[in-house]
Motif scaffolding. Structure first.
Motif, PDB file in Angstrom:
ATOM      1  N   TYR A 125       0.877  -1.169   0.000  1.00  0.00           N
ATOM      2  CA  TYR A 125       0.000   0.000   0.000  1.00  0.00           C
ATOM      3  C   TYR A 125       0.914   1.219   0.000  1.00  0.00           C
ATOM      4  N   SER A 126       0.566   2.230  -0.760  1.00  0.00           N
ATOM      5  CA  SER A 126       1.370   3.452  -0.803  1.00  0.00           C
ATOM      6  C   SER A 126       0.463   4.637  -1.070  1.00  0.00           C
ATOM      7  N   THR A 127       0.533   5.654  -0.236  1.00  0.00           N
ATOM      8  CA  THR A 127      -0.273   6.858  -0.452  1.00  0.00           C
ATOM      9  C   THR A 127       0.388   7.788  -1.458  1.00  0.00           C
ATOM     10  N   TYR A 128       1.698   8.007  -1.288  1.00  0.00           N
ATOM     11  CA  TYR A 128       2.384   9.032  -2.083  1.00  0.00           C
ATOM     12  C   TYR A 128       3.460   8.468  -3.015  1.00  0.00           C
ATOM     13  N   GLY A 129       3.601   7.140  -3.062  1.00  0.00           N
ATOM     14  CA  GLY A 129       4.487   6.551  -4.077  1.00  0.00           C
ATOM     15  C   GLY A 129       5.846   6.074  -3.596  1.00  0.00           C
ATOM     16  N   HIS A 130       6.194   6.356  -2.334  1.00  0.00           N
ATOM     17  CA  HIS A 130       7.518   5.905  -1.861  1.00  0.00           C
ATOM     18  C   HIS A 130       7.559   4.388  -1.723  1.00  0.00           C
ATOM     19  N   VAL A 131       6.568   3.833  -1.078  1.00  0.00           N
ATOM     20  CA  VAL A 131       6.514   2.374  -0.916  1.00  0.00           C
ATOM     21  C   VAL A 131       6.300   1.698  -2.278  1.00  0.00           C
ATOM     22  N   GLU A 132       5.562   2.369  -3.150  1.00  0.00           N
ATOM     23  CA  GLU A 132       5.370   1.834  -4.511  1.00  0.00           C
ATOM     24  C   GLU A 132       6.736   1.670  -5.195  1.00  0.00           C
ATOM     25  N   THR A 168       9.194  -0.876   4.475  1.00  0.00           N
ATOM     26  CA  THR A 168       8.372   0.258   4.917  1.00  0.00           C
ATOM     27  C   THR A 168       8.943   1.616   4.514  1.00  0.00           C
ATOM     28  N   SER A 169       8.215   2.639   4.887  1.00  0.00           N
ATOM     29  CA  SER A 169       8.625   4.027   4.676  1.00  0.00           C
ATOM     30  C   SER A 169       8.099   4.865   5.841  1.00  0.00           C
ATOM     31  N   THR A 170       8.890   5.834   6.260  1.00  0.00           N
ATOM     32  CA  THR A 170       8.427   6.782   7.279  1.00  0.00           C
ATOM     33  C   THR A 170       8.722   8.195   6.771  1.00  0.00           C
ATOM     34  N   ALA A 171       8.136   9.183   7.433  1.00  0.00           N
ATOM     35  CA  ALA A 171       8.476  10.567   7.090  1.00  0.00           C
ATOM     36  C   ALA A 171       9.814  10.936   7.703  1.00  0.00           C
ATOM     37  N   SER A 172      10.007  10.578   8.981  1.00  0.00           N
ATOM     38  CA  SER A 172      11.232  10.994   9.664  1.00  0.00           C
ATOM     39  C   SER A 172      12.133   9.803   9.937  1.00  0.00           C
ATOM     40  N   GLN A 173      13.387  10.114  10.199  1.00  0.00           N
ATOM     41  CA  GLN A 173      14.400   9.070  10.324  1.00  0.00           C
ATOM     42  C   GLN A 173      14.091   8.105  11.473  1.00  0.00           C
ATOM     43  N   HIS A 174      13.537   8.636  12.543  1.00  0.00           N
ATOM     44  CA  HIS A 174      13.240   7.789  13.706  1.00  0.00           C
ATOM     45  C   HIS A 174      11.726   7.738  13.946  1.00  0.00           C
ATOM     46  N   GLY A 175      10.990   7.752  12.861  1.00  0.00           N
ATOM     47  CA  GLY A 175       9.530   7.848  12.936  1.00  0.00           C
ATOM     48  C   GLY A 175       8.799   6.523  13.063  1.00  0.00           C
ATOM     49  N   GLY A 176       9.545   5.423  13.296  1.00  0.00           N
ATOM     50  CA  GLY A 176       8.850   4.163  13.579  1.00  0.00           C
ATOM     51  C   GLY A 176       9.045   3.061  12.547  1.00  0.00           C
ATOM     52  N   PRO A 221       3.612   2.059   4.271  1.00  0.00           N
ATOM     53  CA  PRO A 221       4.141   3.223   4.986  1.00  0.00           C
ATOM     54  C   PRO A 221       3.748   3.122   6.457  1.00  0.00           C
ATOM     55  N   THR A 222       4.483   3.815   7.304  1.00  0.00           N
ATOM     56  CA  THR A 222       4.112   3.790   8.721  1.00  0.00           C
ATOM     57  C   THR A 222       2.950   4.732   8.987  1.00  0.00           C
ATOM     58  N   ARG A 223       2.148   4.350   9.954  1.00  0.00           N
ATOM     59  CA  ARG A 223       1.103   5.209  10.527  1.00  0.00           C
ATOM     60  C   ARG A 223       1.270   5.117  12.034  1.00  0.00           C
ATOM     61  N   TYR A 224       1.869   6.147  12.627  1.00  0.00           N
ATOM     62  CA  TYR A 224       2.101   6.159  14.070  1.00  0.00           C
ATOM     63  C   TYR A 224       2.845   4.894  14.518  1.00  0.00           C
ATOM     64  N   GLY A 225       3.829   4.486  13.747  1.00  0.00           N
ATOM     65  CA  GLY A 225       4.662   3.343  14.131  1.00  0.00           C
ATOM     66  C   GLY A 225       4.062   1.986  13.828  1.00  0.00           C
TER      67      GLY A 225
HETATM   68  C1  LIG Z   1      -1.969   9.371   9.633  1.00  0.00           C
HETATM   69  C2  LIG Z   1      -0.508   9.349   9.350  1.00  0.00           C
HETATM   70  C3  LIG Z   1       0.366   8.916  10.317  1.00  0.00           C
HETATM   71  C4  LIG Z   1       1.734   8.904  10.073  1.00  0.00           C
HETATM   72  N1  LIG Z   1       2.572   8.483  11.051  1.00  0.00           N
HETATM   73  C5  LIG Z   1       3.906   8.587  10.866  1.00  0.00           C
HETATM   74  C6  LIG Z   1       4.812   8.222  11.908  1.00  0.00           C
HETATM   75  O1  LIG Z   1       4.438   7.744  12.977  1.00  0.00           O
HETATM   76  N2  LIG Z   1       6.137   8.390  11.675  1.00  0.00           N
HETATM   77  C7  LIG Z   1       6.625   8.894  10.500  1.00  0.00           C
HETATM   78  O2  LIG Z   1       7.828   9.045  10.354  1.00  0.00           O
HETATM   79  N3  LIG Z   1       5.781   9.201   9.479  1.00  0.00           N
HETATM   80  C8  LIG Z   1       4.444   9.051   9.637  1.00  0.00           C
HETATM   81  N4  LIG Z   1       3.604   9.359   8.608  1.00  0.00           N
HETATM   82  C9  LIG Z   1       4.158   9.696   7.290  1.00  0.00           C
HETATM   83  C10 LIG Z   1       4.085   8.521   6.311  1.00  0.00           C
HETATM   84  O3  LIG Z   1       4.673   7.362   6.862  1.00  0.00           O
HETATM   85  C11 LIG Z   1       4.728   8.882   4.987  1.00  0.00           C
HETATM   86  O4  LIG Z   1       3.883   9.791   4.338  1.00  0.00           O
HETATM   87  C12 LIG Z   1       4.932   7.637   4.136  1.00  0.00           C
HETATM   88  O5  LIG Z   1       5.983   6.856   4.678  1.00  0.00           O
HETATM   89  C13 LIG Z   1       5.239   7.909   2.693  1.00  0.00           C
HETATM   90  O6  LIG Z   1       5.138   6.681   2.003  1.00  0.00           O
HETATM   91  P1  LIG Z   1       4.179   6.556   0.737  1.00  0.00           P
HETATM   92  O7  LIG Z   1       4.610   7.608  -0.229  1.00  0.00           O
HETATM   93  O8  LIG Z   1       4.420   5.183   0.191  1.00  0.00           O
HETATM   94  O9  LIG Z   1       2.758   6.739   1.180  1.00  0.00           O
HETATM   95  C14 LIG Z   1       2.232   9.338   8.822  1.00  0.00           C
HETATM   96  C15 LIG Z   1       1.335   9.747   7.825  1.00  0.00           C
HETATM   97  C16 LIG Z   1      -0.026   9.753   8.081  1.00  0.00           C
HETATM   98  C17 LIG Z   1      -0.968  10.208   6.999  1.00  0.00           C
END
Ligand SMILES: Cc1cc2nc3c(=O)[nH]c(=O)nc-3n(C[C@H](O)[C@H](O)[C@H](O)COP(=O)(O)O)c2cc1C
Length: 198
Positions: free
Chosen positions: A9-16, A112-120, A77-81
């Motif tokens: 699953y990928s919202t913005y294409g990184h995991v894709e 997986t993918s996260t937004a931040s380096q230590h984001g879970g 992608p991660t969602r709150y870890g």
């Molecule tokens: C509801 C929600 C929760 C998220 N929780 C985290 C998080 O806990 N840590 C983090 O680093 N990024 C978090 N993110 C950012 C996503 O993980 C990030 O957009 C994603 O890894 C990008 O991958 P994608 O392009 O494949 O969707 C969150 C995003 C959303 C929408």
């Protein structure tokens, strides 16, 4: 020849992007590899307003087909870890497969993918592994023989639990060369193990 499903699953294409690198690595072993995704749950209008990447070519997987593969490599992608709800919703329909033990002994792996380096990243990967253990899968990560996960010379993803990338808060960072190489390594590694077990 092992049959491998890369299911993401990928919202913005990184995991894709990572999914296709995983598939590329798996194909290098001669495995038959399919890339599919789980359904989006967000209404299309909302997804458009929030700039979701809606042009994803991978077909939607069915729950029943999971039983047809020797290995399944999941990307979320991660969602709150934790994993994204879209992936969880798909997985929560696998009760029938669980009842039959349909995935027992198959190889399971996660990236997986996260937004931040230590984001879970690690919690997302290892909490996903719990699901795979419940299904009796043989859980495989990204071994340190992939040396790209060592070193601190740059901000980079990849963990012993699975390949990963870092998207940054606004999603502007794209998977780096070493992150894509980690994904390819994981695909190769999983497919190789699946071939040995098949
Ligand atoms: C509801 C929600 C929760 C998220 N929780 C985290 C998080 O806990 N840590 C983090 O680093 N990024 C978090 N993110 C950012 C996503 O993980 C990030 O957009 C994603 O890894 C990008 O991958 P994608 O392009 O494949 O969707 C969150 C995003 C959303 C929408």
């Amino acid at each position: 020849m092992a049959k491998v499903l890369v299911l993401y699953y990928s919202t913005y294409g990184h995991v894709e992007q990572m999914a296709y690198a995983v598939a590329e690595g798996a194909r290098e072993t001669g495995a038959e590899v399919v890339v599919k995704r789980v359904p989006e749950l967000v209404p299309e209008e909302v997804a458009r307003q929030n700039h979701f990447k809606l042009d994803q070519a991978a077909p939607i997987a069915t729950v029943a087909e999971l039983a047809d593969y020797d290995a399944i490599i999941f990307g979320t992608p991660t969602r709150y870890g934790n994993m994204a709800s879209q992936m969880k919703q798909f997985i929560d329909q696998t009760g029938g497969l669980w009842m039959k033990g349909a995935l027992v002994g198959k190889v399971g792996s996660v990236f997986t993918s996260t937004a931040s380096q230590h984001g879970g990243q690690e919690t997302t990967l290892t909490s996903f592994h719990t699901v795979l253990f419940h299904h009796g899968m043989v859980v495989v990560g990204l071994p340190y023989s992939f040396q790209g996960q060592a070193g601190v010379e740059a901000v980079k993803g990849n963990t012993p639990y699975g390949a990963s990338t870092i998207a940054d808060g606004d999603g502007s960072r794209q998977p780096s060369a070493v992150e894509l190489e980690g994904a390819r390594f994981q695909g190769r590694h999983v497919a190789g193990i699946a071939a040995k077990l098949a």
